[in-house]
Every structure is written in C-alpha cells, then in structure tokens.
Scaffold this active site. Structure first.
Site, PDB file in Angstrom:
ATOM      1  N   SER A  69       0.921  -1.172  -0.079  1.00 26.86           N
ATOM      2  CA  SER A  69       0.250  -0.028   0.120  1.00 26.86           C
ATOM      3  C   SER A  69       0.717   1.324  -0.194  1.00 26.86           C
ATOM      4  O   SER A  69       0.231   2.228  -0.076  1.00 26.86           O
ATOM      5  CB  SER A  69      -0.924   0.022   1.185  1.00 26.86           C
ATOM      6  OG  SER A  69      -0.204  -0.122   2.278  1.00 26.86           O
ATOM      7  N   HIS A 127      -2.453  -2.889  -5.568  1.00 31.78           N
ATOM      8  CA  HIS A 127      -2.974  -2.493  -4.449  1.00 31.78           C
ATOM      9  C   HIS A 127      -4.467  -2.702  -4.291  1.00 31.78           C
ATOM     10  O   HIS A 127      -5.314  -1.493  -4.580  1.00 31.78           O
ATOM     11  CB  HIS A 127      -2.394  -0.874  -4.271  1.00 31.78           C
ATOM     12  CG  HIS A 127      -3.017  -0.436  -2.689  1.00 31.78           C
ATOM     13  ND1 HIS A 127      -3.189   0.717  -2.505  1.00 31.78           N
ATOM     14  CD2 HIS A 127      -3.229  -1.220  -1.576  1.00 31.78           C
ATOM     15  CE1 HIS A 127      -3.684   0.970  -1.090  1.00 31.78           C
ATOM     16  NE2 HIS A 127      -3.460  -0.243  -0.648  1.00 31.78           N
ATOM     17  N   GLU A 151      -5.460   0.053  -7.168  1.00 33.20           N
ATOM     18  CA  GLU A 151      -4.457   0.842  -7.967  1.00 33.20           C
ATOM     19  C   GLU A 151      -3.480  -0.072  -8.588  1.00 33.20           C
ATOM     20  O   GLU A 151      -3.021  -0.962  -7.844  1.00 33.20           O
ATOM     21  CB  GLU A 151      -3.805   1.586  -6.699  1.00 33.20           C
ATOM     22  CG  GLU A 151      -4.799   2.708  -5.999  1.00 33.20           C
ATOM     23  CD  GLU A 151      -4.046   3.719  -4.950  1.00 33.20           C
ATOM     24  OE1 GLU A 151      -3.524   4.869  -5.499  1.00 33.20           O
ATOM     25  OE2 GLU A 151      -3.313   3.104  -4.111  1.00 33.20           O
ATOM     26  N   ASN A 162      -3.338   6.346  -0.499  1.00 33.40           N
ATOM     27  CA  ASN A 162      -2.474   6.564   0.932  1.00 33.40           C
ATOM     28  C   ASN A 162      -1.653   7.857   0.938  1.00 33.40           C
ATOM     29  O   ASN A 162      -1.516   8.357   1.895  1.00 33.40           O
ATOM     30  CB  ASN A 162      -1.877   5.150   1.153  1.00 33.40           C
ATOM     31  CG  ASN A 162      -2.637   4.121   1.714  1.00 33.40           C
ATOM     32  OD1 ASN A 162      -3.838   4.345   1.994  1.00 33.40           O
ATOM     33  ND2 ASN A 162      -2.350   2.979   1.601  1.00 33.40           N
TER      34      ASN A 162
END
Length: 649
Positions: free
Chosen positions: A406, A427, A439, A477
C-alpha cells in the site's frame, strides 16, 4: 449515416435502430424513431410494429455527451408520448440492456419481449436526477408502486426472469427478431391498441404510507442525496388522479436536478470511473489472458484477493509458510462465503464451487504455471524482496508478478527479480473481495503489455482500476496521509476525536478519520511512519496516535484506541482527552473553537492541495483518477464528485 430504418414483414413492420456502440438515444435516434412511428401509424398495410436495435444492446440510455447541453428536439418525453399514442401495437424487442431512456421507450410501447440475460433499469438516480420521459409514471402502472420504487430509487437493474415475473416484459424469446415479429402478429387485435400505461393507478392497490416509509429509509441509507427523494416524489405523483399532472411533476423534478451541483458531481465521477482504466500511451490490444493466479499470504488481504479471483472463475494457488496458516486462510474464505450465503448474495452450492477453485500450498513450485502472482505479505520491504526473488525462480518466464503493497517502493521490489519489466503493484483495498477499487502501480520499467493486462483483467472482473505512479503511498494513501495529518492537527486544536469525526461525517464522509483509524488499526500507520525519514513525518500531528499504540491502544482489535469499545458501543474516555490536551500544550498548539464547516474545509483543502501535487508529478494521469480513488476507496461522498472535483469548483 441513417440510424433508423424500416422494413416490412407482411403486416408487421420492423423499426431498427443502429447507433453504435450502445445505441445511445441521440437527437438523430429520437428524430428517426419518431418519424418511423409516424410512418407506421400512417401506413394502412402495417398492423403492428417491432422496435429493435442492431449490435450488442437495446438502447442503453441517453447520449451522455448531450447532458448539460441545451436540449434539441424531439425531446425524449415527447417521443415516448408519441410512441404511446400510436394506434397500432408496438412491440419493444429487447436485448443487452434497456436502461434509463431505453427502458422509458420500451415502457411507452404496448408490449415488450426480451432475450435471456437482458437487463432493465432506471439508473438516473445514480447520476443525480429523475427519469424525465415517463419512467416514474409508466413503471408503477405496469409493475406496481412498490416494485417501481425498488427499481427507480435504488437504480439497480433487474434481469429477464424478474422482469417477466413482475410484468415488466410479456415474454422471454429465443431468437429476437423472428420471435418478436411472430409475437407482434399475435397481438394484432383491436383490443390490444388500448393497452396503454396512461390510466390512473387504483388508490387501493398500494399502501398510502409507503412513500413516507421510503423517505425515512432514504434519509438514513442515502444521507444527503437529493435524487432518491425526488424519485419518490415523482412516483407518488404517478398515483394521483391526473396522469398529465404526474408527468409534469416528473419532468419538472428531472429538469431541476439535471442542473444541480449533485448531478454535475455524480456525472463527473461516473465519467471518471469509465476513463480510469484507460492508459493513454498504451495499446490495450497487447493485453494477455489471465487464466490462473497465485496469491502469497493467506491473511485477511490475501484470502480476500484469492476469493475475488475464485469468484470470477479463476483457479487460485494460495501459498503460506505452513499448512496451518494455509488452512486458516481457507477458513477465512469459507467464513466469508458462508456470510454471503446467509445474506442471500449467493447459494451454498455456489459458495462451495468458489472454494474448490482455491488450492492451498506451502510450496512455491506449485506456482510454476500460473499467469499472475500477487504477493500479500507483511509490509516490510526486505521480506517482499526475498519473496520476489523466490517467485522469479519459481514462476514461468511469461508470468506477471505483482505486489499488494500500500505504500512501499514497487521498483525496489521489482529489482529483486530478473524481470523488473513484468513487476507491478496491485493495491487492493480491504476487504479485497468487496471493495471495487484497485490501484495499478506503474513503475518506470514495467512493460506496456503488463499494464494493459492488469487493467483489462481488473475491468473484466468488475474492479475499478486506476493507474498510479510509483511513489510513497501512490495516489490513495499519499492523499490519505495528508488528510490524516490535517485531522491530527485539528484533533489537538479541538481537543476531541469526536468533534473532528462528527464534522467529517456531516460533510458526507462515510466515517470520521479517527473512527477509520480505530477500525483499520492505529498501528498500521504507526509502522508505516517508522519506515520514513524523520523529516517526512509532521512533528506533532501523529504524536497522539503513536502514544496510543505504545500503550497498547491500537483500535477496535484491542478494545480501545481513540475511543473505548464496549457493549454500548464507542465512547470517548478521559485518558484520551487528557493525552490530547497534554500533547497540544507540549507542542504549542492553541485550542480553537472551530465549526464543523471549518474543520471539513481544512481537511478538504489538504486533500485538494496534495492532489494537485500528485497531478503535477504525474503520479495520477488525470484529475478524475484522484476522485475515483477517494470516492471508491476512502468513503468520500460520491455526490460531491471527489476531492479534486471539489477543489476546482
């Protein structure tokens, strides 16, 4: 090009629409269909007509490119009234999808037949407005008030079997055109011409409290959304004695909401999601097929990824360090499937079938023939590099290797192999078998065919894939860290997690930032920050977070975090409030009496600014990608379009 043609088959005419790729109801289609119906009406040799579409679908909805532009006649509501006024039976022959305006056209016909597998729906509510061409008026007259509420307020399509049982269609056919023509011949009868959906609904055919019940439900489940409430109003108007007044109410609501900020935002995110998997500089035809997958790690994330692929019919080899750990992973999948079966999402037989596609093992050699391997191990770079070195030796030369990290450097992981051009990030968001967002992390080395394969595979399997550049935290993130940093500063200023959480929930976020941290585990961010250089972490925004972890308060999983969890739910205790006050004092943060709007604005500004930097650096290819990630992965209110969209308004 002529988009509408007429052919004759004895007493039955066939009106054919051909406007590829999805027969969108453009101005040319509307005009052509109106003229064709007029021709049928005036031709004494024609006793009935079939309306059908060429290509892979019936009319799947409005021409999205026309939304927001000045309308050009004939308007869709005038067209559906024109169709309904035809004195001869008109049979809508439907395949693929009949959505939005497509279903409204079908409803204006006297009869409807469809191929197996056809889908029917009024999804306008998901774009922030009300069907405007009689959908909310004719549908309750055809299938009943409550079923119509279910379809139009939820906006979810139904299949042919459900459509037949509800009366939405008259017959399921095997061979669309000839069967529809034969059906039309059977309904050439004077009594069929009166089969119109323009009669008042009997007052005793529905519960008069139904509309208030639906409004109460929407106030909870669809908080802040205007369109669901307006759809309820429109269907309620259909139950009045004046049919034309009901149509006028529907039309007024539709026109008003089409111009609303919510509809603009919802149309934006809809278009952004459709564009997110496109890679501008790559030919998508280079994509390869993925027939088998390996997953490294059978924890919560790995088990969810394995379940996702198995549910899509892909054989999965699930690798763990011990037979006990592998068995625990299978148990996680079995429990997930069992819960889905209990909720009616699938049958027990289907659950058992999915489970048979997951094959646990402890031997990397069992990955020798898989097409794609996804590593879902602990977030430690050295551990991942060792795993990828093993995978490089165990997997066939054509296999794609992906990491579910992540935030770690995907290039560093790729360089642990002799095939860095075949390594990318995938991800997934937790729970991986539920959350639609993925992602797809693009390194400088990755081959075009690898990216195209991953993008096409995710799209085909129902995920919303977004291409992201390789940086710490990627798109989601990285932005979320900025959001949480601002929330951490606001925590010190306001003195309470509950104040900040309430402000963000009032804004429309699914959960407040500290509720999210407690749910996911405060220690996750703690460990991530420990991997960063000190100058990359804000000097005091996360001090409360770290102090809570260091005394064992990691969130829900330990029974306490920012909140304490007990039989009565979550409460804010004095220990946390004292810690916040002490930390604020130690770091020179002055308490502030902030409004909910001020708190939300600070957080949104932080997201917007980080998004602009991500775009400037090329981490995101287009502004809409940022919005797609935050709406689908972090609970950002869909009806506000996303943080970048909001920033640009």
């Amino acid at each position: 090009m002529t988009v509408t043609t007429i052919s004759k088959h004895g007493e039955v005419a066939v009106i054919r629409i051909d406007n590829p790729p999805v027969n969108a109801i453009s101005q040319a289609v509307r005009q052509g269909l109106k003229d064709a119906v007029s021709t049928v009406e005036s031709d004494p040799e024609v006793k009935a007509a079939v309306i059908l579409c060429a290509g892979r679908t019936f009319m799947a909805g409005a021409d999205i490119s026309e939304l927001g532009k000045p309308p050009v006649p004939p308007h869709l509501n005038d067209l559906t009234d024109h169709i309904e006024c035809c004195s001869k039976p008109l049979v809508a022959a439907i395949h693929g999808h009949a959505l939005g305006g497509g279903l409204e056209i079908a409803l204006s016909c006297s009869h409807r037949v469809a191929l197996p597998g056809t889908r029917f729906g009024l999804p306008e509510v998901s774009l922030g407005f009300v069907p405007g061409a009689g959908g909310t008026q004719r549908l309750p007259r055809l299938i009943g008030v409550e079923p119509a509420l279910n379809m139009a307020v939820e906006g979810k399509p139904v299949g042919t079997e459900a459509a037949l049982s509800s009366g939405l269609i008259d017959q399921i056919v095997d061979d669309l055109e000839p069967d529809a023509i034969e059906f039309a011949r059977k309904v050439i009868d004077p009594g069929q011409t009166a089969r119109k959906l323009d009669q008042a609904i009997a007052p005793d055919s529905f519960d008069p409290n139904l509309f208030d019940q639906w409004r109460a439900m929407c106030a909870k489940r669809k908080r802040g959304l205007d369109a669901p409430m307006a759809v309820i109003d429109a269907i309620e108007a259909a139950t009045g004695p004046d049919v034309e007044a009901g149509k006028a109410t529907e039309r007024a609501l539709s026109l008003k909401l089409r111009k609303s900020p919510q509809s603009k935002a919802l149309r934006h995110i809809f278009a952004a999601e459709r564009a997110s998997s496109k890679i501008d500089d790559i030919d998508q035809t280079v994509a390869r097929q993925i027939a088998s997958v390996g997953v490294i790690g059978a924890g919560t994330m790995g088990a969810g990824i394995a379940q996702f692929f198995a549910t899509n019919g892909v054989s999965v080899t699930l690798v763990e360090i011990s037979t006990e750990a592998a068995a625990a992973g299978i148990d996680r999948i079995r429990d997930n499937l069992s819960q889905s079966a209990k909720r009616g999402k699938l049958t027990q037989d289907r659950a058992a079938e999915i489970l048979t596609l997951v094959h646990p093992t402890t031997d990397y050699a069992d990955l020798a023939e898989v097409d794609l391997v996804i590593e879902a191990a602990v977030e430690l770079l050295d551990v991942k590099k060792k795993i990828f070195a093993q995978l490089d030796k165990a997997c066939k030369p054509s296999a794609i290797l992906a990491t579910n990290t992540s935030y770690l450097d995907v290039s560093a992981i790729a360089n642990a192999t002799n095939r860095p051009d075949q390594v990318a990030g995938l991800h997934f968001f937790s729970p991986a078998h539920v959350m639609k967002l993925v992602e797809i992390i693009r390194t400088d080395q990755v081959a075009p065919w690898v990216l195209a394969t991953l993008a096409q595979t995710m799209k085909k399997m129902g995920k919303t894939g977004v291409i992201a550049g390789n940086c710490h935290g990627f798109i989601g993130n990285r932005m979320y860290q900025s959001y949480q940093k601002t929330a951490g500063i606001l925590l010190l200023e306001t003195g309470s997690p509950a104040i900040v959480d309430q402000a963000l929930r009032s804004f429309g976020m699914a959960m407040g930032p500290f509720q999210v941290l407690d749910l996911s585990g405060i220690d996750v961010g703690y460990l991530m920050r420990k991997s960063l250089p000190a100058d990359k972490v804000h000097p005091y925004a996360f001090k409360v977070h770290d102090a809570l972890v260091e005394v064992g308060r990691k969130g829900r999983k330990t029974g306490a975090g920012f909140y304490t969890y007990g039989p009565d739910g979550a409460t804010t205790d004095q220990m946390v409030l004292d810690l916040i006050a002490e930390t604020a004092c130690e770091n020179g943060v002055t308490p502030a009496n902030l409004t909910e709007d001020q708190i939300a604005a600070r957080c949104m500004d932080a997201l917007g600014q980080e998004g602009l930097e991500i775009l400037d650096e090329g981490v995101a290819a287009r502004p809409g990608d940022i919005d797609v990630v935050f709406v689908n992965g972090y609970g950002f209110p869909r009806h506000k379009g996303g943080p970048d969209f909001l920033q640009r308004q």
